[in-house]
Write an enzyme that holds these catalytic residues in place. Structure first.
Site, PDB file in Angstrom:
ATOM      1  N   LYS A  13       0.853  -1.244  -0.041  1.00  9.55           N
ATOM      2  CA  LYS A  13      -0.059   0.031  -0.022  1.00  9.55           C
ATOM      3  C   LYS A  13       0.714   1.386  -0.003  1.00  9.55           C
ATOM      4  O   LYS A  13       0.689   2.146  -0.828  1.00  9.55           O
ATOM      5  CB  LYS A  13      -0.882   0.127   1.171  1.00  9.55           C
ATOM      6  CG  LYS A  13      -1.812  -1.249   1.206  1.00  9.55           C
ATOM      7  CD  LYS A  13      -2.735  -1.203   2.633  1.00  9.55           C
ATOM      8  CE  LYS A  13      -2.074  -1.144   3.879  1.00  9.55           C
ATOM      9  NZ  LYS A  13      -1.088  -2.481   4.329  1.00  9.55           N
ATOM     10  N   ARG A  88      -9.944   0.617   8.529  1.00  8.72           N
ATOM     11  CA  ARG A  88      -9.459  -0.728   8.827  1.00  8.72           C
ATOM     12  C   ARG A  88     -10.508  -1.427   9.583  1.00  8.72           C
ATOM     13  O   ARG A  88     -10.241  -2.642   9.937  1.00  8.72           O
ATOM     14  CB  ARG A  88      -8.182  -0.478   9.700  1.00  8.72           C
ATOM     15  CG  ARG A  88      -6.742  -1.084   9.263  1.00  8.72           C
ATOM     16  CD  ARG A  88      -5.740  -0.704  10.150  1.00  8.72           C
ATOM     17  NE  ARG A  88      -4.669  -1.233  10.025  1.00  8.72           N
ATOM     18  CZ  ARG A  88      -3.631  -1.152   9.377  1.00  8.72           C
ATOM     19  NH1 ARG A  88      -3.630   0.273   8.781  1.00  8.72           N
ATOM     20  NH2 ARG A  88      -2.393  -1.253   9.493  1.00  8.72           N
ATOM     21  N   ARG A 127      11.812  -4.596   5.596  1.00  4.19           N
ATOM     22  CA  ARG A 127      11.332  -3.322   5.139  1.00  4.19           C
ATOM     23  C   ARG A 127      12.219  -2.388   5.996  1.00  4.19           C
ATOM     24  O   ARG A 127      12.332  -2.321   7.136  1.00  4.19           O
ATOM     25  CB  ARG A 127       9.924  -2.992   5.619  1.00  4.19           C
ATOM     26  CG  ARG A 127       9.615  -1.825   5.582  1.00  4.19           C
ATOM     27  CD  ARG A 127       8.028  -1.649   5.511  1.00  4.19           C
ATOM     28  NE  ARG A 127       7.366  -1.881   6.466  1.00  4.19           N
ATOM     29  CZ  ARG A 127       5.748  -1.792   6.495  1.00  4.19           C
ATOM     30  NH1 ARG A 127       4.970  -1.522   5.502  1.00  4.19           N
ATOM     31  NH2 ARG A 127       5.210  -2.100   7.620  1.00  4.19           N
ATOM     32  N   ARG A 161      10.889   0.302  11.399  1.00  4.65           N
ATOM     33  CA  ARG A 161       9.640   0.442  12.531  1.00  4.65           C
ATOM     34  C   ARG A 161       9.844  -0.550  13.630  1.00  4.65           C
ATOM     35  O   ARG A 161      10.173  -1.839  13.219  1.00  4.65           O
ATOM     36  CB  ARG A 161       8.261   0.001  11.741  1.00  4.65           C
ATOM     37  CG  ARG A 161       7.922   1.390  10.856  1.00  4.65           C
ATOM     38  CD  ARG A 161       6.818   1.212   9.914  1.00  4.65           C
ATOM     39  NE  ARG A 161       5.646   0.589  10.590  1.00  4.65           N
ATOM     40  CZ  ARG A 161       4.580   0.150   9.911  1.00  4.65           C
ATOM     41  NH1 ARG A 161       4.360   0.549   8.621  1.00  4.65           N
ATOM     42  NH2 ARG A 161       3.599  -0.563  10.504  1.00  4.65           N
ATOM     43  N   ARG A 172      -0.690  -8.626  13.489  1.00  5.65           N
ATOM     44  CA  ARG A 172      -1.138  -7.610  12.512  1.00  5.65           C
ATOM     45  C   ARG A 172      -1.966  -8.440  11.365  1.00  5.65           C
ATOM     46  O   ARG A 172      -2.974  -7.816  10.859  1.00  5.65           O
ATOM     47  CB  ARG A 172      -0.054  -6.586  12.168  1.00  5.65           C
ATOM     48  CG  ARG A 172       0.374  -5.544  13.022  1.00  5.65           C
ATOM     49  CD  ARG A 172       1.799  -5.151  12.928  1.00  5.65           C
ATOM     50  NE  ARG A 172       1.988  -4.381  11.772  1.00  5.65           N
ATOM     51  CZ  ARG A 172       3.040  -4.407  10.950  1.00  5.65           C
ATOM     52  NH1 ARG A 172       4.228  -4.744  11.551  1.00  5.65           N
ATOM     53  NH2 ARG A 172       3.165  -3.862   9.722  1.00  5.65           N
TER      54      ARG A 172
END
Ligand code: ADP
Ligand code: ADP
Ligand code: ZN
Length: 216
Positions: A13, A88, A127, A161, A172
């Protein structure tokens, strides 16, 4: 033009939003980025959200809805936005519909990035992001041309993160399937849901999205 991208953590996204911002002159609205900024600033919202985000649970709907309502009212959203990470939950989707109707706006395209969960763990744990410009990278799938130097701005400082670890990612993903996936049915029932294959490589996903969206 207003867009909504839906997909689990790691679906792409953020990566695709940045590309669509540039291609169509839109502004990316990432509730995750807004919340991380709130945590960093130590605001009341940030203090409420910090531990929840570290666990990989969802921040309460009322806090999110207030935050996004204030953001959508800002001038830069008038030319169009890309929602990334919001809504969400079904109550968030309902609140968004009411908010947009109120302003005479609508979502032009609601697009699901369809992906396999197992692959998301590797995407998330690899990431990292340029501190200076926010460009996203991946240890394996999206390396900068020069090791340690951001392609976009030449920056040399990168960040990962706190919640991008395997344990939190699995929580998640559970939150996505339990609480977020029901919004797919919400938009499907309205006849506005489209899908692209988010397992394709990054350029191919961008091409599919541009195919769905069409000319700017
Ligand atoms: P999201 O915003 O949906 O959580 P990101 O756009 O941050 O996902 O992507 C997660 C990680 O996976 C990033 O490191 C990114 O570089 C990488 N990535 C994004 N899309 C793809 C893809 N289609 N194939 C392989 N890796 C990808
Ligand atoms: P990802 O890009 O991996 O999907 P985000 O950056 O969108 O993750 O979100 C990070 C965290 O911020 C989430 O795990 C959740 O705790 C919180 N968050 C972000 N957006 C929302 C939202 N719309 N509703 C509730 N919590 C949210
Ligand atoms: Zn950079």
């Amino acid at each position: 033009m207003n867009l909504l991208l839906i997909g689990p953590p790691g679906a792409g996204k953020g990566t695709q939003s940045k590309r669509l911002e540039d291609a169509y002159g839109l502004v990316q609205l990432s509730t995750g980025d807004m919340l991380r900024a709130a945590v960093a600033s130590g605001s009341e919202l940030g203090r409420k959200a910090k531990a929840i985000m570290e666990r990989g649970d969802l921040v309460p709907d009322d806090l999110i809805i207030d935050m996004i309502a204030a953001r959508i009212d800002q001038d830069d959203c008038a030319k169009g936005f890309i929602l990334d990470g919001f809504p969400r939950t079904v109550p968030q989707a309902e609140a968004l519909s009411a908010m947009l109707a109120d302003k005479g706006l609508r979502l032009d395209h609601v697009i699901e990035l369809a992906v396999d969960d197992e692959a998301m763990v590797k995407r998330i744990t690899g990431r990292y992001t340029c501190v200076t410009c926010g460009q996203g990278y991946h240890d394996e799938f999206q390396k900068p041309a020069r090791d340690g130097v951001c392609d976009k701005c030449g920056g040399t400082e990168f960040t990962r993160r706190a919640d991008d670890n395997e344990e939190t990612v699995r929580n998640r993903l559970d939150a996505y399937h339990g609480q977020t996936a029901p919004i797919l049915a919400y938009y499907k029932n309205q006849g506005v849901l489209k899908g692209v294959d988010g397992m394709a490589d990054i350029d191919a996903v961008t091409a599919q999205l541009k195919g769905v969206i069409g000319q700017a």
